[in-house]
Design a protein around this motif. Structure first.
Motif, PDB file in Angstrom:
ATOM      1  N   ALA A  82      -3.001  -3.522 -28.065  1.00  0.00           N
ATOM      2  CA  ALA A  82      -2.367  -4.567 -28.882  1.00  0.00           C
ATOM      3  C   ALA A  82      -1.356  -3.951 -29.843  1.00  0.00           C
ATOM      4  O   ALA A  82      -0.289  -4.526 -30.089  1.00  0.00           O
ATOM      5  CB  ALA A  82      -3.432  -5.345 -29.652  1.00  0.00           C
ATOM      6  N   LEU A  83      -1.685  -2.782 -30.375  1.00  0.00           N
ATOM      7  CA  LEU A  83      -0.738  -2.094 -31.259  1.00  0.00           C
ATOM      8  C   LEU A  83       0.501  -1.678 -30.476  1.00  0.00           C
ATOM      9  O   LEU A  83       1.630  -1.838 -30.964  1.00  0.00           O
ATOM     10  CB  LEU A  83      -1.405  -0.871 -31.897  1.00  0.00           C
ATOM     11  CG  LEU A  83      -0.503  -0.040 -32.814  1.00  0.00           C
ATOM     12  CD1 LEU A  83      -0.057  -0.845 -34.026  1.00  0.00           C
ATOM     13  CD2 LEU A  83      -1.222   1.236 -33.261  1.00  0.00           C
TER      14      LEU A  83
ATOM     15  N   VAL B  76      -4.123  -7.410 -34.027  1.00  0.00           N
ATOM     16  CA  VAL B  76      -3.770  -6.051 -33.596  1.00  0.00           C
ATOM     17  C   VAL B  76      -4.955  -5.144 -33.919  1.00  0.00           C
ATOM     18  O   VAL B  76      -4.951  -4.387 -34.896  1.00  0.00           O
ATOM     19  CB  VAL B  76      -2.481  -5.566 -34.283  1.00  0.00           C
ATOM     20  CG1 VAL B  76      -2.074  -4.196 -33.745  1.00  0.00           C
ATOM     21  CG2 VAL B  76      -1.362  -6.566 -34.080  1.00  0.00           C
TER      22      VAL B  76
ATOM     23  N   LEU C  87      -2.416  -6.590 -40.101  1.00  0.00           N
ATOM     24  CA  LEU C  87      -2.399  -6.398 -38.658  1.00  0.00           C
ATOM     25  C   LEU C  87      -3.683  -6.912 -38.024  1.00  0.00           C
ATOM     26  O   LEU C  87      -3.665  -7.494 -36.930  1.00  0.00           O
ATOM     27  CB  LEU C  87      -2.192  -4.922 -38.319  1.00  0.00           C
ATOM     28  CG  LEU C  87      -0.776  -4.373 -38.559  1.00  0.00           C
ATOM     29  CD1 LEU C  87      -0.746  -2.870 -38.354  1.00  0.00           C
ATOM     30  CD2 LEU C  87       0.233  -5.061 -37.645  1.00  0.00           C
TER      31      LEU C  87
ATOM     32  N   ARG D 264       1.801  -3.092 -27.811  1.00  0.00           N
ATOM     33  CA  ARG D 264       2.621  -4.290 -27.562  1.00  0.00           C
ATOM     34  C   ARG D 264       3.361  -4.713 -28.829  1.00  0.00           C
ATOM     35  O   ARG D 264       4.549  -5.029 -28.793  1.00  0.00           O
ATOM     36  CB  ARG D 264       1.737  -5.436 -27.067  1.00  0.00           C
ATOM     37  CG  ARG D 264       1.288  -5.306 -25.624  1.00  0.00           C
ATOM     38  CD  ARG D 264       0.737  -6.619 -25.100  1.00  0.00           C
ATOM     39  NE  ARG D 264      -0.374  -7.119 -25.904  1.00  0.00           N
ATOM     40  CZ  ARG D 264      -1.648  -6.813 -25.672  1.00  0.00           C
ATOM     41  NH1 ARG D 264      -1.976  -6.015 -24.664  1.00  0.00           N
ATOM     42  NH2 ARG D 264      -2.602  -7.304 -26.442  1.00  0.00           N
ATOM     43  N   TYR D 265       2.638  -4.706 -29.945  1.00  0.00           N
ATOM     44  CA  TYR D 265       3.229  -5.140 -31.211  1.00  0.00           C
ATOM     45  C   TYR D 265       4.416  -4.246 -31.580  1.00  0.00           C
ATOM     46  O   TYR D 265       5.489  -4.729 -31.963  1.00  0.00           O
ATOM     47  CB  TYR D 265       2.173  -5.107 -32.315  1.00  0.00           C
ATOM     48  CG  TYR D 265       2.647  -5.660 -33.646  1.00  0.00           C
ATOM     49  CD1 TYR D 265       2.403  -6.984 -33.984  1.00  0.00           C
ATOM     50  CD2 TYR D 265       3.327  -4.854 -34.556  1.00  0.00           C
ATOM     51  CE1 TYR D 265       2.831  -7.498 -35.205  1.00  0.00           C
ATOM     52  CE2 TYR D 265       3.773  -5.353 -35.760  1.00  0.00           C
ATOM     53  CZ  TYR D 265       3.517  -6.678 -36.078  1.00  0.00           C
ATOM     54  OH  TYR D 265       3.964  -7.182 -37.282  1.00  0.00           O
TER      55      TYR D 265
ATOM     56  N   GLN E  36      -3.514 -10.516 -37.420  1.00  0.00           N
ATOM     57  CA  GLN E  36      -2.632 -10.847 -36.299  1.00  0.00           C
ATOM     58  C   GLN E  36      -3.216 -10.428 -34.945  1.00  0.00           C
ATOM     59  O   GLN E  36      -2.548 -10.539 -33.921  1.00  0.00           O
ATOM     60  CB  GLN E  36      -1.265 -10.186 -36.499  1.00  0.00           C
ATOM     61  CG  GLN E  36      -0.508 -10.712 -37.717  1.00  0.00           C
ATOM     62  CD  GLN E  36       0.829 -10.014 -37.895  1.00  0.00           C
ATOM     63  OE1 GLN E  36       1.735 -10.161 -37.082  1.00  0.00           O
ATOM     64  NE2 GLN E  36       0.948  -9.236 -38.969  1.00  0.00           N
TER      65      GLN E  36
END
Length: 404
Positions: free
Chosen positions: A127-128, A122, A117, A130-131, A120
């Motif tokens: 960001a987490l 995150v 992660l 959204r992911y 990527q």
């Protein structure tokens, strides 16, 4: 490590305060916050109170729970939520009257994400979020026990970021010392666990600490000294002596940075954490490195004593865990929050022990705290509090077990 706290002669030698049972089997898990239990047992803090403490390291919280309930362990370094779950008959065992003798620590648990992660991008809560909501596959997060503190911090933190912990991600149970192996194998994408296992993952280059539990709730309740109510009723003098021994040890550890360092050295041994000193000592001292290049000294790091404030078994602390059981569907109905807390928290016993050590015993049994989502908890309206959250679940929340 040496014990430099003076002890006065005690009445137990010939008087009615003598411990009814002198040799106790005490369970613990390989976590930094077992420190005061290990120091009490090994550094001469139990003997002045007529006790010999035999430490029994456990491999899982479920195993510790079972041995506590069936009497193989007299008392244990326990998850707050484990004790309440057993008392209420949830979390995989029959209801058994339980007791919290004292708090063992506050703060110092970590929410950790994988290196995959991190690669990527995150690396921040938004960001987490959204992911999670854009990915076709669910992430899998591990905690250590279905009703335990780590499950509650993980769920609370995820919910505060707009991620439903029971619907948007998978939740599995992994024993603390096995977290890194599961992360390395790709079976989980992140975890919430006590130290030193998040710090050790950072040290080995396997991901990063995204959040600390104290960022969810500064000075939150964490581990407790737990036992059955039968133990307290059969051996009240022993229980009080045990509280005094561990209180004295916790006070000693926090007397100086040097005492914390020597405690970290002790804990690193094979019989206790069996982990590198370099993964234990910094966060035991409150010094954090998150694996993303950020370093800080946390003002709400591991507190083992804090002049007794970390040790008082606050009624509101016990009640909070029950509100979260209700929030996430682990309890189908509201208990009588205050009545149950009064049954479990051994306030009178703790206050008697604290007074004998010269610690303040008149501290309020309720305390007020502001959590990460801006919601204040003070124990005054547990029913309303449990229903106040935007994200909640009213059906039971099972957790898969990757290992036991």
């Amino acid at each position: 490590m040496t014990n430099d706290i003076p002890f006065s002669p005690l009445a137990w030698v010939n008087g009615s305060d003598a411990p009814e049972k002198h040799s106790l089997d005490i369970g613990f898990m390989a976590l930094s916050d077992c420190a005061s239990v290990v120091v009490a047992a090994t550094q001469g803090f139990a003997q002045p109170y007529g006790l010999s403490l035999n430490l029994k390291r456990q491999s899982s919280w479920a195993g510790l729970r079972d041995k506590l309930v069936n009497g193989e362990l007299d008392a244990a370094h326990s998850l707050y939520g484990l004790i309440y779950a057993v008392h209420l008959g949830i979390g995989g065992t029959r209801a058994t009257d339980m007791a919290v003798l004292m708090g063992l620590n506050q703060n110092a648990q970590g929410i950790h994400l994988s290196a995959a992660l991190q690669r990527q991008g995150v690396t921040r809560p938004e960001a987490l979020e959204r992911y999670v909501h854009q990915s076709r596959t669910k992430l899998t997060f591990a905690q250590t026990f279905p009703t335990g503190t780590h499950a509650m911090w993980l769920y609370y933190w995820l919910a505060s970021q707009g991620i439903h912990p029971l619907h948007d991600v998978n939740s599995v149970v992994v024993p603390p010392a096995q977290m890194l192996a599961h992360l390395q194998a790709g079976r989980i994408d992140g975890f919430c666990v006590g130290e030193p296992w998040s710090a050790d993952a950072v040290a080995q280059g396997h991901g990063f600490t995204l959040a600390t539990s104290q960022s969810v709730w500064p000075d939150h309740p964490e581990k407790v000294l737990g036992c059955t109510r039968v133990f307290v009723e059969q051996y009240p003098n022993t229980a009080r002596a045990l509280i005094k021994a561990i209180l004295a040890a916790s006070r000693f550890i926090e007397q100086s940075p040097e005492n914390r360092r020597s405690t970290a050295q002790l804990l690193s041994g094979n019989a206790y954490l069996d982990a590198p000193l370099s993964s234990i000592e910094p966060r035991l001292l409150g010094d954090y490195h998150d694996g993303l290049g950020n370093h800080w000294h946390d003002p709400h790091g591991l507190r083992l004593h804090d002049q007794g404030r970390a040790n008082l078994p606050y009624l509101s602390d016990g009640m909070w865990f029950m509100t979260q059981f209700r929030r996430w569907g682990l309890l189908r109905e509201d208990p009588d929050y205050l009545a149950v807390a009064n049954q479990v928290q051994q306030l009178a016993l703790y206050r008697a022990a604290a007074a004998e050590l010269g610690l303040p015993g008149d501290v309020s049994a309720m305390r007020s705290s502001l959590l990460i989502d801006g919601i204040r908890w003070d124990g005054s309206d547990p029913h309303g509090y449990a229903r106040s959250f935007h994200l909640h679940a009213m059906t039971p929340a099972p957790s898969a077990h990757l290992a036991r």
